[in-house]
Design a protein around this motif. Structure first.
Motif, PDB file in Angstrom:
ATOM      1  N   ARG A  14       0.816  -1.330   0.023  1.00  0.00           N
ATOM      2  CA  ARG A  14      -0.093  -0.003   0.263  1.00  0.00           C
ATOM      3  C   ARG A  14       0.808   1.522  -0.377  1.00  0.00           C
ATOM      4  NH1 ARG A  14      -5.651   1.341   2.551  1.00  0.00           N
ATOM      5  NH2 ARG A  14      -5.491   3.242   3.628  1.00  0.00           N
ATOM      6  N   LEU A  15       0.714   2.141  -1.307  1.00  0.00           N
ATOM      7  CA  LEU A  15       1.536   3.294  -0.936  1.00  0.00           C
ATOM      8  C   LEU A  15       0.838   4.783  -0.728  1.00  0.00           C
ATOM      9  CD1 LEU A  15       2.878   3.350  -5.317  1.00  0.00           C
ATOM     10  CD2 LEU A  15       3.833   2.847  -2.495  1.00  0.00           C
ATOM     11  N   TYR A  16       1.108   5.581  -0.038  1.00  0.00           N
ATOM     12  CA  TYR A  16       0.288   6.751   0.667  1.00  0.00           C
ATOM     13  C   TYR A  16       1.158   7.442  -0.517  1.00  0.00           C
ATOM     14  CZ  TYR A  16       0.723  11.636   1.908  1.00  0.00           C
ATOM     15  OH  TYR A  16       1.231  12.572   3.283  1.00  0.00           O
ATOM     16  N   ILE A  17       0.216   8.732  -1.315  1.00  0.00           N
ATOM     17  CA  ILE A  17       0.340   9.830  -1.653  1.00  0.00           C
ATOM     18  C   ILE A  17       0.471  11.147  -1.633  1.00  0.00           C
ATOM     19  CG2 ILE A  17       0.272  10.218  -4.693  1.00  0.00           C
ATOM     20  CD1 ILE A  17      -0.736   6.779  -4.049  1.00  0.00           C
ATOM     21  N   GLY A  18       1.247  12.014  -1.777  1.00  0.00           N
ATOM     22  CA  GLY A  18       0.711  12.773  -0.646  1.00  0.00           C
ATOM     23  C   GLY A  18       1.484  14.277  -1.892  1.00  0.00           C
ATOM     24  N   ASN A  19       1.003  15.486  -1.653  1.00  0.00           N
ATOM     25  CA  ASN A  19       1.309  16.547  -1.992  1.00  0.00           C
ATOM     26  C   ASN A  19       0.692  17.261  -3.693  1.00  0.00           C
ATOM     27  OD1 ASN A  19       1.939  18.599  -2.565  1.00  0.00           O
ATOM     28  ND2 ASN A  19       3.801  18.602  -3.040  1.00  0.00           N
ATOM     29  N   LEU A  20      -0.768  15.666  -3.361  1.00  0.00           N
ATOM     30  CA  LEU A  20      -2.010  15.478  -4.744  1.00  0.00           C
ATOM     31  C   LEU A  20      -2.566  17.269  -4.695  1.00  0.00           C
ATOM     32  CD1 LEU A  20      -3.305  12.159  -3.814  1.00  0.00           C
ATOM     33  CD2 LEU A  20      -1.542  12.967  -5.577  1.00  0.00           C
ATOM     34  N   ASP A  21      -1.811  17.568  -6.235  1.00  0.00           N
ATOM     35  CA  ASP A  21      -3.264  19.290  -6.844  1.00  0.00           C
ATOM     36  C   ASP A  21      -4.323  18.736  -6.528  1.00  0.00           C
ATOM     37  OD1 ASP A  21      -4.345  21.427  -9.075  1.00  0.00           O
ATOM     38  OD2 ASP A  21      -2.063  21.474  -8.021  1.00  0.00           O
ATOM     39  N   TYR A  22      -5.122  19.535  -5.874  1.00  0.00           N
ATOM     40  CA  TYR A  22      -6.857  19.493  -6.096  1.00  0.00           C
ATOM     41  C   TYR A  22      -7.175  19.754  -7.342  1.00  0.00           C
ATOM     42  CZ  TYR A  22      -4.749  20.860  -1.265  1.00  0.00           C
ATOM     43  OH  TYR A  22      -4.839  20.635   0.068  1.00  0.00           O
ATOM     44  N   ARG A  80       8.287  12.861  -8.337  1.00  0.00           N
ATOM     45  CA  ARG A  80       7.108  13.406  -9.846  1.00  0.00           C
ATOM     46  C   ARG A  80       6.885  14.730  -9.777  1.00  0.00           C
ATOM     47  NH1 ARG A  80       4.779   8.788 -14.757  1.00  0.00           N
ATOM     48  NH2 ARG A  80       5.074  10.403 -16.169  1.00  0.00           N
ATOM     49  N   LEU A  81       7.202  15.493 -10.913  1.00  0.00           N
ATOM     50  CA  LEU A  81       5.843  16.821 -11.405  1.00  0.00           C
ATOM     51  C   LEU A  81       4.623  16.292 -11.027  1.00  0.00           C
ATOM     52  CD1 LEU A  81       8.402  19.622 -11.912  1.00  0.00           C
ATOM     53  CD2 LEU A  81       7.230  18.759  -9.650  1.00  0.00           C
ATOM     54  N   VAL A  82       3.519  16.855 -11.726  1.00  0.00           N
ATOM     55  CA  VAL A  82       2.333  16.980 -11.821  1.00  0.00           C
ATOM     56  C   VAL A  82       1.473  18.037 -11.849  1.00  0.00           C
ATOM     57  CG1 VAL A  82       0.367  15.063 -11.701  1.00  0.00           C
ATOM     58  CG2 VAL A  82       2.021  14.010 -11.709  1.00  0.00           C
ATOM     59  N   CYS A  83       0.732  18.819 -12.534  1.00  0.00           N
ATOM     60  CA  CYS A  83       0.557  20.064 -12.355  1.00  0.00           C
ATOM     61  C   CYS A  83       1.737  20.302 -11.260  1.00  0.00           C
ATOM     62  CB  CYS A  83      -0.595  19.588 -11.237  1.00  0.00           C
ATOM     63  SG  CYS A  83      -2.117  18.826 -12.142  1.00  0.00           S
ATOM     64  N   PRO A  86       5.982  18.299  -7.161  1.00  0.00           N
ATOM     65  CA  PRO A  86       6.235  16.610  -6.633  1.00  0.00           C
ATOM     66  C   PRO A  86       5.641  16.029  -5.852  1.00  0.00           C
ATOM     67  CG  PRO A  86       7.596  18.652  -5.399  1.00  0.00           C
ATOM     68  CD  PRO A  86       6.070  19.167  -5.894  1.00  0.00           C
ATOM     69  N   LEU A  87       5.123  15.150  -6.287  1.00  0.00           N
ATOM     70  CA  LEU A  87       4.215  13.667  -5.217  1.00  0.00           C
ATOM     71  C   LEU A  87       5.064  13.500  -4.625  1.00  0.00           C
ATOM     72  CD1 LEU A  87       2.471  11.844  -8.296  1.00  0.00           C
ATOM     73  CD2 LEU A  87       1.207  13.970  -6.742  1.00  0.00           C
ATOM     74  N   ILE A  88       4.852  13.415  -3.106  1.00  0.00           N
ATOM     75  CA  ILE A  88       5.539  11.791  -2.156  1.00  0.00           C
ATOM     76  C   ILE A  88       4.858  11.277  -2.574  1.00  0.00           C
ATOM     77  CG2 ILE A  88       5.753  12.113   0.663  1.00  0.00           C
ATOM     78  CD1 ILE A  88       4.847  15.386   0.464  1.00  0.00           C
ATOM     79  N   VAL A  89       5.926   9.800  -2.408  1.00  0.00           N
ATOM     80  CA  VAL A  89       4.873   8.780  -2.954  1.00  0.00           C
ATOM     81  C   VAL A  89       6.192   7.818  -1.941  1.00  0.00           C
ATOM     82  CG1 VAL A  89       4.824   6.528  -3.585  1.00  0.00           C
ATOM     83  CG2 VAL A  89       4.305   8.987  -5.108  1.00  0.00           C
ATOM     84  N   ARG A  90       5.534   6.998  -0.626  1.00  0.00           N
ATOM     85  CA  ARG A  90       6.434   5.960  -0.021  1.00  0.00           C
ATOM     86  C   ARG A  90       4.699   5.294   0.344  1.00  0.00           C
ATOM     87  NH1 ARG A  90       6.705  10.740   3.874  1.00  0.00           N
ATOM     88  NH2 ARG A  90       4.176  10.179   5.065  1.00  0.00           N
ATOM     89  N   LEU A  91       5.700   3.861   0.765  1.00  0.00           N
ATOM     90  CA  LEU A  91       5.193   2.646   0.969  1.00  0.00           C
ATOM     91  C   LEU A  91       4.446   3.091   3.050  1.00  0.00           C
ATOM     92  CD1 LEU A  91       7.547  -0.106   1.204  1.00  0.00           C
ATOM     93  CD2 LEU A  91       5.854   0.366  -0.634  1.00  0.00           C
ATOM     94  N   GLU A  92       3.431   2.783   3.187  1.00  0.00           N
ATOM     95  CA  GLU A  92       2.348   3.032   4.058  1.00  0.00           C
ATOM     96  C   GLU A  92       3.167   2.181   5.081  1.00  0.00           C
ATOM     97  OE1 GLU A  92      -1.764   2.649   5.566  1.00  0.00           O
ATOM     98  OE2 GLU A  92      -0.885   0.655   5.189  1.00  0.00           O
ATOM     99  N   GLN A 151      12.341  19.174 -14.407  1.00  0.00           N
ATOM    100  CA  GLN A 151      11.185  19.890 -14.684  1.00  0.00           C
ATOM    101  C   GLN A 151      10.666  20.015 -15.998  1.00  0.00           C
ATOM    102  OE1 GLN A 151      11.730  23.501 -12.344  1.00  0.00           O
ATOM    103  NE2 GLN A 151      10.477  22.223 -11.097  1.00  0.00           N
ATOM    104  N   LYS A 152      11.897  20.379 -17.065  1.00  0.00           N
ATOM    105  CA  LYS A 152      11.694  20.574 -18.052  1.00  0.00           C
ATOM    106  C   LYS A 152      11.423  19.290 -18.665  1.00  0.00           C
ATOM    107  CE  LYS A 152      14.361  25.025 -19.005  1.00  0.00           C
ATOM    108  NZ  LYS A 152      15.540  25.494 -19.620  1.00  0.00           N
ATOM    109  N   GLN A 153      11.828  18.084 -18.199  1.00  0.00           N
ATOM    110  CA  GLN A 153      11.753  16.796 -18.529  1.00  0.00           C
ATOM    111  C   GLN A 153      10.708  16.581 -18.590  1.00  0.00           C
ATOM    112  OE1 GLN A 153      15.063  14.607 -17.918  1.00  0.00           O
ATOM    113  NE2 GLN A 153      17.213  15.195 -18.956  1.00  0.00           N
ATOM    114  N   SER A 154       9.955  16.269 -17.849  1.00  0.00           N
ATOM    115  CA  SER A 154       8.872  15.404 -17.011  1.00  0.00           C
ATOM    116  C   SER A 154       8.095  16.609 -16.624  1.00  0.00           C
ATOM    117  CB  SER A 154       9.465  14.843 -15.273  1.00  0.00           C
ATOM    118  OG  SER A 154       9.966  15.564 -14.709  1.00  0.00           O
TER     119      SER A 154
END
Length: 167
Positions: A14-22, A80-83, A86-92, A151-154
């Motif tokens: 299970r992954l925690y995904i944080g810093n998601l754009d609304y 990874r930059l989304v909107c 940068p996403l914060i992704v880590r195992l629970e 940032q330019k690449q991704s």
């Protein structure tokens, strides 16, 4: 397998995904992570009360069918930059370990104590957050050029998130 073993195994997948754009929807989140393996569960958290009721809380959980898929998704998507964020992704399981380490460090971090009675965990938590932000800023300053190149690449725009689904 006993209940504690099941919980431990589940938190490894299970992954925690944080810093998601609304602006990111539940469907978009699934599209972003489905290339890494079979998603068996997903918790897209929304505010349940108050003026933001029904709006996204900015984080979610995704559970993959096995540990390897979860680890691959973590490696590929963390930072990874989304909107523009940068996403914060880590195992629970890592989140629980970080909390336990932080809480055990709180006992030793009371030297600068406030002299107030009662719980000091709020102060320690705030101090830890400030220290983490300072460290992150220092790292960002040192890597500003490589970050700009990345940032330019991704860089992805929110309007292009629908194209993340595998063809």
């Amino acid at each position: 397998m006993d209940a504690s073993g099941f919980v431990e195994e589940k938190s490894e997948c299970r992954l925690y995904i944080g810093n998601l754009d609304y602006k990111i929807s539940e469907a978009t989140l699934i599209k972003m992570f489905s290339p890494f393996g079979k998603i068996v569960a997903e918790d897209f958290l929304l505010h349940t009360r108050g003026p933001k009721r029904g709006e996204p809380r900015g984080f979610a959980f995704i559970q993959f069918s096995n540990r390897e898929e979860a680890k691959l998704a973590k490696v590929k998507m963390n930072g990874r930059l989304v909107c523009g964020r940068p996403l914060i992704v880590r195992l629970e399981s890592e989140k629980h370990q970080a909390e336990m380490t932080h809480n055990s460090g709180a006992v030793f971090g009371c030297e600068n104590g406030s002299g107030l009675g009662g719980s000091s965990s709020g102060q320690v938590s705030r101090s830890a957050k400030i220290a983490a932000i300072k460290n992150k800023l220092k790292t960002m300053e040192g890597e500003s050029e490589s970050v700009k190149k990345k940032q330019k690449q991704s860089q992805m725009t929110c309007s292009s998130l629908d194209s993340l689904a595998p063809s």
